[in-house]
Design a protein around this motif. Structure first.
Motif, mmCIF file in Angstrom:
data_model
loop_
_atom_site.group_PDB
_atom_site.id
_atom_site.type_symbol
_atom_site.label_atom_id
_atom_site.label_comp_id
_atom_site.label_asym_id
_atom_site.label_seq_id
_atom_site.Cartn_x
_atom_site.Cartn_y
_atom_site.Cartn_z
ATOM 1 N N LYS A 96 0.834 -1.214 0.000
ATOM 2 C CA LYS A 96 0.000 0.000 0.000
ATOM 3 C C LYS A 96 0.868 1.264 0.000
ATOM 4 C CE LYS A 96 -3.861 -2.299 2.298
ATOM 5 N NZ LYS A 96 -4.807 -2.301 3.450
ATOM 6 N N LEU A 97 1.792 1.287 -0.971
ATOM 7 C CA LEU A 97 2.711 2.416 -1.086
ATOM 8 C C LEU A 97 2.003 3.629 -1.687
ATOM 9 C CD1 LEU A 97 5.806 0.511 -2.552
ATOM 10 C CD2 LEU A 97 5.398 1.141 -0.161
ATOM 11 N N LYS A 98 2.419 4.819 -1.258
ATOM 12 C CA LYS A 98 1.843 6.052 -1.799
ATOM 13 C C LYS A 98 2.466 6.415 -3.145
ATOM 14 C CE LYS A 98 5.173 9.440 -0.094
ATOM 15 N NZ LYS A 98 5.375 10.767 0.483
ATOM 16 N N ALA A 99 3.620 5.827 -3.444
ATOM 17 C CA ALA A 99 4.383 6.225 -4.622
ATOM 18 C C ALA A 99 3.590 6.003 -5.895
ATOM 19 C CB ALA A 99 5.697 5.448 -4.686
ATOM 20 N N LYS A 100 3.724 6.970 -6.808
ATOM 21 C CA LYS A 100 3.164 6.815 -8.136
ATOM 22 C C LYS A 100 4.081 5.878 -8.929
ATOM 23 C CE LYS A 100 -0.237 9.803 -7.681
ATOM 24 N NZ LYS A 100 -1.660 9.417 -7.783
ATOM 25 N N LEU A 101 3.486 5.024 -9.723
ATOM 26 C CA LEU A 101 4.255 4.042 -10.470
ATOM 27 C C LEU A 101 4.306 4.435 -11.952
ATOM 28 C CD1 LEU A 101 5.783 1.342 -10.548
ATOM 29 C CD2 LEU A 101 3.592 0.200 -10.954
ATOM 30 N N VAL A 102 5.538 4.560 -12.459
ATOM 31 C CA VAL A 102 5.770 4.872 -13.875
ATOM 32 C C VAL A 102 6.533 3.708 -14.495
ATOM 33 C CG1 VAL A 102 6.828 6.461 -15.527
ATOM 34 C CG2 VAL A 102 5.897 7.338 -13.366
ATOM 35 N N THR A 103 6.043 3.206 -15.627
ATOM 36 C CA THR A 103 6.720 2.106 -16.311
ATOM 37 C C THR A 103 7.136 2.546 -17.714
ATOM 38 O OG1 THR A 103 5.419 0.465 -15.097
ATOM 39 C CG2 THR A 103 6.551 -0.280 -17.095
ATOM 40 N N PHE A 104 8.437 2.374 -18.002
ATOM 41 C CA PHE A 104 8.965 2.679 -19.330
ATOM 42 C C PHE A 104 9.084 1.379 -20.138
ATOM 43 C CE2 PHE A 104 10.157 6.762 -17.643
ATOM 44 C CZ PHE A 104 10.193 7.591 -18.763
ATOM 45 N N PHE A 105 8.468 1.361 -21.304
ATOM 46 C CA PHE A 105 8.623 0.252 -22.247
ATOM 47 C C PHE A 105 9.651 0.675 -23.298
ATOM 48 C CE2 PHE A 105 4.585 -0.634 -20.311
ATOM 49 C CZ PHE A 105 4.523 -2.017 -20.250
ATOM 50 N N ARG A 106 10.642 -0.204 -23.562
ATOM 51 C CA ARG A 106 11.784 0.253 -24.357
ATOM 52 C C ARG A 106 12.108 -0.572 -25.588
ATOM 53 N NH1 ARG A 106 14.198 4.411 -22.713
ATOM 54 N NH2 ARG A 106 13.921 5.230 -20.603
ATOM 55 N N GLY A 107 11.791 -1.838 -25.624
ATOM 56 C CA GLY A 107 12.182 -2.625 -26.797
ATOM 57 C C GLY A 107 11.786 -4.078 -26.656
ATOM 58 N N PHE A 108 12.681 -4.873 -26.048
ATOM 59 C CA PHE A 108 12.405 -6.306 -25.937
ATOM 60 C C PHE A 108 11.139 -6.571 -25.137
ATOM 61 C CE2 PHE A 108 14.000 -5.967 -21.657
ATOM 62 C CZ PHE A 108 13.429 -7.038 -20.984
ATOM 63 N N ASP A 109 10.852 -5.672 -24.154
ATOM 64 C CA ASP A 109 9.711 -5.893 -23.268
ATOM 65 C C ASP A 109 8.373 -5.688 -23.965
ATOM 66 O OD1 ASP A 109 10.286 -3.224 -23.590
ATOM 67 O OD2 ASP A 109 9.925 -2.661 -21.510
ATOM 68 N N ILE A 110 8.360 -4.924 -25.069
ATOM 69 C CA ILE A 110 7.122 -4.681 -25.792
ATOM 70 C C ILE A 110 7.154 -5.390 -27.156
ATOM 71 C CG2 ILE A 110 7.938 -2.529 -26.834
ATOM 72 C CD1 ILE A 110 4.383 -3.292 -25.512
ATOM 73 N N SER A 111 8.140 -6.291 -27.316
ATOM 74 C CA SER A 111 8.221 -7.080 -28.563
ATOM 75 C C SER A 111 8.426 -8.556 -28.220
ATOM 76 C CB SER A 111 9.340 -6.542 -29.460
ATOM 77 O OG SER A 111 10.581 -6.501 -28.770
#
Length: 573
Positions: free
Chosen positions: A128-143
């Motif tokens: 239950k963290l307050k932190a906002k979560l940002v995810t960067f997709f860069r190459g192999f992870d989206i292919s």
């Protein structure tokens, strides 16, 4: 004071409406009243890693903007690191394996690559963290990873606070997977242009044209296509040398084998991994940059590789492929060359074309640097990322002593004002660029006028020369008629010669037949002669025997004569 500010904002609302600025257009521009720094955790697989300068550049950029940045990584892989790692003491700011003990105090967690986004989303929900979560997709992870793990991002795309990717090519794929367009953005990876000083690469007096390629030695980087292209350029008599910067044990072994098979060992250098400063020096000393990215057999793909930006910032003319996000940076024929994936022949043709056209290299050099400065400079991108993260964390944060409705109205007005200021800034930047282009075009127009006057003068000269040429041409026509008549005469004589040649050919065949018969007889005579030689040898051998016998008889005779003489002496006495 807050009420006075609110009234002033309300007065500006009709003006904002007039300009058509709504809440969506200002969604990721920071609320101007929020200037606090953020506590940020940057999560990645390996840190520091030479091939992932985009992580280091993001960390450094955010630190420079005054944010408190820590790093979390699963492993530390390499001893050789980029200069910024030591300059900013980044290893000391890194947690390896274990999470920060004060994880609950972080404002934002940035995950590099989609699978890490999944892991930290689970952490955020469970702790239950307050932190906002940002995810960067860069190459192999989206292919590749997505192909191997269908549906792996279904929850992440719904629950993550902000989805970012480094090219529009991958953003469209994320939207197709169901990501919310309002929270799915393109944030291009930055480079520090000051670390890659511009060098004018249009002309070269060197005997050898130096070609360079940089990247991990994996299939999607297309290093084999670059090697094959260089071999084809060498085969056409061009003197070039290829430098390959990057590592990958298995691929490097295969590449060296390919280089040996093509017989170009002396024209290829494997330089291994290099730091940013070392790469900058290699780029400065090179003439053409090539990166032949392509979709690998495991479906791994590229976005916009940073090495292309670094090469263009250095003023190198660039050749790359129509792959991933690369066409979003390179405009074919404007600031670089684009070819189809997997076509080494096209790469070879572009290399030769650039070698033969220094003016085009100059155009690519200037336009390439300008494009990178405008779109990818680290200072501008750090400002942009800082604003995005602040807006993400502070947006719709309730104000003290204000009811919810008033706070919502205030946030909406602040968004409009921010968007308005941003729009004006963008328009101002456009005006600056247009003014710059106007002056440039004015100069070019004046230059064209001068060139046009020169062309008109030359045209007049050419017109006079053309009249002279026409007269000469008429003379040549007459000469051509005479030559045609002479040619007919020669043709007639040639026919006669053909007839004579046929007679000579028949005579030759007859002589050849007779020669064959004489050859046969000669062979028979040789055989008979050999037989006589053999018989003669027998006679010689018999003659030698008779000589030996005669010598023996002579010796006996001499002996008998001696005995007779001795007997005669005795008898006489």
């Amino acid at each position: 004071m807050k009420r006075l500010w609110l009234l002033s904002m309300i007065c500006f609302t009709p003006l904002l409406t007039l300009y058509g600025l709504d809440e969506v257009s200002a969604q990721w521009i920071v609320n101007p009243c929020e200037t606090q720094s953020l506590k940020i955790l940057m999560a990645t697989y390996t840190f520091p890693k030479l091939s992932e300068t985009f992580v280091i550049n993001q960390v450094v950029g955010l630190i420079e903007k005054g944010h408190d940045v820590s790093i979390w990584a699963k492993t530390a892989e390499e001893n050789k690191v980029h200069e910024a790692v030591n300059a900013y003491n980044l290893v000391a700011k890194t947690y390896y394996g274990e999470l920060p003990p004060d994880l609950e105090t972080y404002d934002v967690v940035i995950c590099q690559f989609g699978p890490l986004g999944n892991e930290f989303l689970h952490l955020k929900q469970s702790l239950k963290l307050k932190a906002k979560l940002v995810t960067f997709f860069r190459g192999f992870d989206i292919s590749q990873y997505l192909y191997e793990n269908e549906g792996c991002y279904d929850v992440l795309l719904k629950k993550c606070d902000l989805i970012a990717t480094n090219c529009d090519f991958f953003r469209k794929r994320l939207l197709a997977l169901g990501s919310d367009p309002k929270k799915t953005i393109v944030y291009h990876s930055a480079i520090d242009c000051s670390k890659f000083p511009y060098t004018y690469h249009a002309t070269s007096n060197k005997e050898v044209t130096n070609i360079i390629t940089v990247g991990r030695l994996v299939e999607k980087k297309g290093m084999d296509d670059v090697v094959e292209a260089v071999q084809k350029v060498l085969a056409k008599g061009k003197n070039v040398h290829l430098t390959i910067i990057g590592e990958g044990y298995r691929a490097k072994k295969n590449l060296k084998k390919l280089v040996a098979q093509l017989g170009i060992n002396d024209s290829v250098t494997f330089a291994g991994w290099r730091t940013s400063a070392e790469i900058a020096r290699y780029l400065k000393e090179s003439d053409i940059f090539v990166l032949a990215s392509k979709t690998a057999r495991n479906f791994d793909q590229d976005a916009i590789p940073n090495v292309i930006k670094e090469a263009m910032a250095s003023g190198l003319p660039v050749i790359s492929t129509r792959h991933g996000g690369i066409p979003e940076l390179i405009e074919d024929g404007i600031n670089g060359c684009l070819v189809d994936e997997g076509h080494s022949d096209q790469i070879a043709n572009r290399i030769i074309y650039l070698m033969d056209n220094p003016d085009l290299r100059a155009t690519f050099s200037i336009n390439g640097r300008r494009a990178v400065e405008q779109l990818f400079d680290i200072t501008k991108k750090a400002d942009e990322l800082s604003d995005i993260l602040k807006n993400l964390f502070f947006v719709r944060k309730p104000a003290d002593n204000m009811d919810t409705n008033l706070n919502d109205s205030l946030n909406s007005i602040q968004d409009h004002i921010a968007s308005f200021h941003n729009n004006i800034k963008q328009q101002s930047d456009k005006i600056k660029h247009l003014t710059h282009d106007f002056h440039r075009l004015t100069d070019e127009n004046q230059k064209l006028k001068t060139e046009n006057n020169d062309l008109m003068t030359n045209n007049q000269k050419l017109s006079k020369e053309n009249q002279h040429v026409s007269s000469e041409n008429l003379m040549y026509v007459n000469k051509n008629q005479l030559l045609t008549e002479e040619n007919q005469t020669f043709h007639s004589e040639n026919s006669k010669l053909v007839g004579k040649n046929k007679l000579l050919t028949d005579s030759y065949h007859m002589a050849l037949t007779e020669n064959h018969a004489w050859t046969t007889k000669h062979q028979e005579l040789i055989a008979n002669n050999q037989e006589l030689i053999n018989k003669n040898q027998d006679l010689i051998n018999k003659n030698q025997e008779l000589i030996r016998e005669n010598e023996e008889l002579l010796a006996v005779n001499n002996k008998m004569e001696t005995q007779i003489q001795e007997a005669s002496v005795i008898l006489a006495g």
